[in-house]
Design a protein around this motif. Structure first.
Motif, PDB file in Angstrom:
ATOM      1  N   ALA A   1       0.828  -1.213   0.000  1.00  0.00           N
ATOM      2  CA  ALA A   1       0.000   0.000   0.000  1.00  0.00           C
ATOM      3  C   ALA A   1       0.855   1.252   0.000  1.00  0.00           C
ATOM      4  O   ALA A   1       0.533   2.244  -0.670  1.00  0.00           O
ATOM      5  CB  ALA A   1      -0.933  -0.008   1.214  1.00  0.00           C
ATOM      6  N   GLN A   2       1.978   1.237   0.742  1.00  0.00           N
ATOM      7  CA  GLN A   2       2.876   2.395   0.743  1.00  0.00           C
ATOM      8  C   GLN A   2       3.488   2.619  -0.639  1.00  0.00           C
ATOM      9  O   GLN A   2       3.653   3.769  -1.072  1.00  0.00           O
ATOM     10  CB  GLN A   2       3.970   2.201   1.788  1.00  0.00           C
ATOM     11  N   THR A   3       3.827   1.536  -1.319  1.00  0.00           N
ATOM     12  CA  THR A   3       4.366   1.665  -2.666  1.00  0.00           C
ATOM     13  C   THR A   3       3.345   2.287  -3.609  1.00  0.00           C
ATOM     14  O   THR A   3       3.672   3.155  -4.428  1.00  0.00           O
ATOM     15  CB  THR A   3       4.795   0.287  -3.203  1.00  0.00           C
ATOM     16  N   PHE A   4       2.087   1.857  -3.473  1.00  0.00           N
ATOM     17  CA  PHE A   4       1.054   2.436  -4.326  1.00  0.00           C
ATOM     18  C   PHE A   4       0.834   3.909  -3.991  1.00  0.00           C
ATOM     19  O   PHE A   4       0.639   4.733  -4.900  1.00  0.00           O
ATOM     20  CB  PHE A   4      -0.255   1.668  -4.182  1.00  0.00           C
ATOM     21  N   LEU A   5       0.834   4.255  -2.707  1.00  0.00           N
ATOM     22  CA  LEU A   5       0.708   5.661  -2.321  1.00  0.00           C
ATOM     23  C   LEU A   5       1.823   6.498  -2.952  1.00  0.00           C
ATOM     24  O   LEU A   5       1.601   7.633  -3.383  1.00  0.00           O
ATOM     25  CB  LEU A   5       0.749   5.802  -0.802  1.00  0.00           C
ATOM     26  N   SER A   6       3.022   5.939  -3.003  1.00  0.00           N
ATOM     27  CA  SER A   6       4.155   6.658  -3.593  1.00  0.00           C
ATOM     28  C   SER A   6       3.946   6.871  -5.086  1.00  0.00           C
ATOM     29  O   SER A   6       4.202   7.955  -5.613  1.00  0.00           O
ATOM     30  CB  SER A   6       5.456   5.889  -3.351  1.00  0.00           C
ATOM     31  N   TRP A   7       3.470   5.834  -5.764  1.00  0.00           N
ATOM     32  CA  TRP A   7       3.318   5.924  -7.215  1.00  0.00           C
ATOM     33  C   TRP A   7       2.097   6.756  -7.608  1.00  0.00           C
ATOM     34  O   TRP A   7       2.060   7.357  -8.677  1.00  0.00           O
ATOM     35  CB  TRP A   7       3.208   4.527  -7.816  1.00  0.00           C
ATOM     36  N   ALA A   8       1.088   6.811  -6.741  1.00  0.00           N
ATOM     37  CA  ALA A   8      -0.172   7.483  -7.081  1.00  0.00           C
ATOM     38  C   ALA A   8      -0.190   8.957  -6.699  1.00  0.00           C
ATOM     39  O   ALA A   8      -1.252   9.574  -6.708  1.00  0.00           O
ATOM     40  CB  ALA A   8      -1.336   6.771  -6.396  1.00  0.00           C
ATOM     41  N   GLY A   9       0.954   9.535  -6.359  1.00  0.00           N
ATOM     42  CA  GLY A   9       0.984  10.967  -6.066  1.00  0.00           C
ATOM     43  C   GLY A   9       0.976  11.776  -7.345  1.00  0.00           C
ATOM     44  O   GLY A   9       1.996  12.314  -7.791  1.00  0.00           O
TER      45      GLY A   9
END
Length: 503
Positions: A332-340
């Motif tokens: 989820a943290q990786t997705f948060l990083s990519w979805a900024g």
């Protein structure tokens, strides 16, 4: 004068209709609509049809007005039940995360592009804000855990406030006249005062709309949107953060039992689309295409620093310092990083130093414009595959369908839709085994293109589409029950599965 006005109206109407049609085309091609709008602006600009526009000050003013509407719509449509658990993480991302992002990008730009510290930090500040329009438009069409979507939407709704303050501060050509701690306290005051003003306007406005008994239903949407603009104006007059006031007021209004709520949300959604179209086309008009080639290398340097270093580090630090963030797994943290996602907001922010003639502002604007085009195309187009690769998709998640119906409005009811994907444990379950809470009922099943009203003994199958009508009070319980059965089947309660969003 009349002929000139008529011609301007003709061009404006044509651009608006083309932009509306482009939404459908862009969704089919998988291209973010904001890029289509920017392209329209460039086509009718000086390098295309020859319309010359170079008023950065007017662009900044109109851009702020558009952002107010976009942020207001995001607040009005946000659900407090999903927003509350992630508020700490979102607020941390919007403040501390912004500071981390500015610092990382500033260091890279200073040493790699050999720019002075003030301009390097200005690059970081302009690009540190995720774009509300891009995030709202992209995430709402993906099947993702509600808590993850709420985190990104709340962050994008709140982070404009501190970023605008920092960009204005760094763009001041006269230099800082106060020590750094004074400026930090000033930013803190503006954020706190903006939140307080938004809270006040939202609470008072909600009471007024409930008790005003306006003579026409069409006045309620106008009054609701007017209240969000009042929140911004009151914040600005009080030297507070108007953008934060707008978002807070919008959340309070949107989660109140307002008369004609559906009409209010529909009206706000339409105005937000108009704001997005006008904003992106205007920014496309402002850019000079012949300068963009020189901005390619700086844009790539800054973009890679932002996506590969600054954003992941800001997410990691924010998650580490908050309880809800620590519950997130690395996926989820990786997705948060990519979805900024970065969209029109950084370009609008780049007009602030441009309008004040700050040193290096023209190069900053061009680099930001190129970066937004390249990285929006790459990131927005890969969000769905990245989510699937990380295993964080939620195909069984119910989504709300907006229906303009007076009985639903009067009963404070919502309509949800859910599709039974392959692998979902909903397949094989009978309707009465769903054990939906009182106030929620499956009203229609669409199977193989044919719809029918299910009975208690109707057995669900893979590929079925369900329509569920639920009261507002039962909605959260109904969503959790559907989520639980999808994970563990009809014996979900026996296994202790309560259907809570785990991300």
């Amino acid at each position: 004068m009349t002929a000139g006005l008529d011609f301007a109206l003709l061009i404006g109407a044509a651009v608006l209709l083309v932009a509306v049609a482009a939404v459908r085309v862009s969704s089919r091609l998988g291209v973010p609509s904001l890029l289509v709008y920017l392209l329209i602006g460039m086509v009718i600009g000086e390098a295309g049809l020859g319309i010359r526009f170079d008023d950065a000050e007017l662009t900044r003013t109109l851009g702020f007005c558009a952002l107010i509407m976009i942020i207001a719509e995001g607040g009005l449509t946000a659900r407090w039940s999903t927003l509350r658990p992630v508020l700490g993480l979102s607020a941390t991302l919007a403040t501390l995360g912004v500071a981390v992002s500015i610092a990382v990008v500033g260091v890279v730009v200073h040493f790699v592009l050999d720019l002075d510290w003030r301009l390097a930090l200005l690059y970081g500040a302009v690009l540190s804000s995720t774009d509300a329009a891009a995030v709202f438009a992209t995430l709402r069409v993906l099947r993702l855990p509600p808590r993850l979507v709420a985190t990104l939407e709340a962050e994008s709704g709140m982070n404009d406030a501190p970023v605008v303050l920092l960009v204005v501060l760094l763009s001041a050509t006269a230099g800082m006249t106060h020590p750094w701690w004074y400026e930090l306290l000033l930013v803190g005051y503006e954020l706190a005062a903006g939140a307080a003003i938004g809270l006040t306007v939202g609470m008072v406005g909600r009471w007024l709309l409930r008790n005003a008994a306006l003579p026409s239903a069409g006045l309620y949407p106008i009054a609701a949107v007017g209240l969000t603009f009042l929140a911004y104006a009151a914040g600005a007059v009080a030297h507070a953060s108007g953008f934060l006031a707008v978002y807070v007021a919008g959340v309070l209004l949107g989660n109140g039992r307002l008369p004609h709520r559906r009409a209010i949300l529909g009206f706000a959604d339409g105005l937000a689309w108009v704001a997005q179209i006008g904003l992106f086309v205007l920014l496309g008009l402002l850019v000079s295409p012949d300068r963009l080639g020189r901005a390619l290398v700086p844009a790539l340097v800054v973009g890679f620093a932002l996506v590969l270093l600054a954003r992941p580090l800001s997410v990691w630090v924010s998650a580490l310092l908050t309880r809800s963030g620590r519950r997130l797994g690395w996926r989820a943290q990786t997705f948060l990083s990519w979805a900024g996602l970065r969209g029109a907001v950084p370009i609008v922010l780049a007009t602030i130093p441009l309008s004040s003639s700050a040193p290096g502002a023209e190069g900053l604007f061009d680099a930001v414009f190129v970066l937004v085009i390249i990285f929006t195309l790459v990131q927005a187009g890969t969000l769905a595959p990245v989510a699937r690769r990380l295993g964080i998709t939620a195909p069984a998640e119910a989504v709300e369908i907006h229906v303009e119906a007076a009985p639903l409005e009067r009963m404070h009811a919502d309509v949800l839709q859910i599709e039974i994907e392959p692998g979902s444990r909903l397949a094989g379950v009978h309707i009465d085994e769903l054990r939906l809470p009182a106030g929620a009922v499956v009203t229609l099943v669409v199977r193989g293109g044919a719809g029918f009203v299910p009975g208690p003994d109707t057995r669900l199958r893979t590929g079925d589409d369900l329509l569920i009508v639920t009261t507002a009070a039962a909605r959260d319980l109904a969503e959790r029950r559907l989520r639980a059965v999808s994970r563990r089947g009809r014996l979900a309660r026996w296994f202790g599965e309560e259907g809570h969003d785990q991300r």
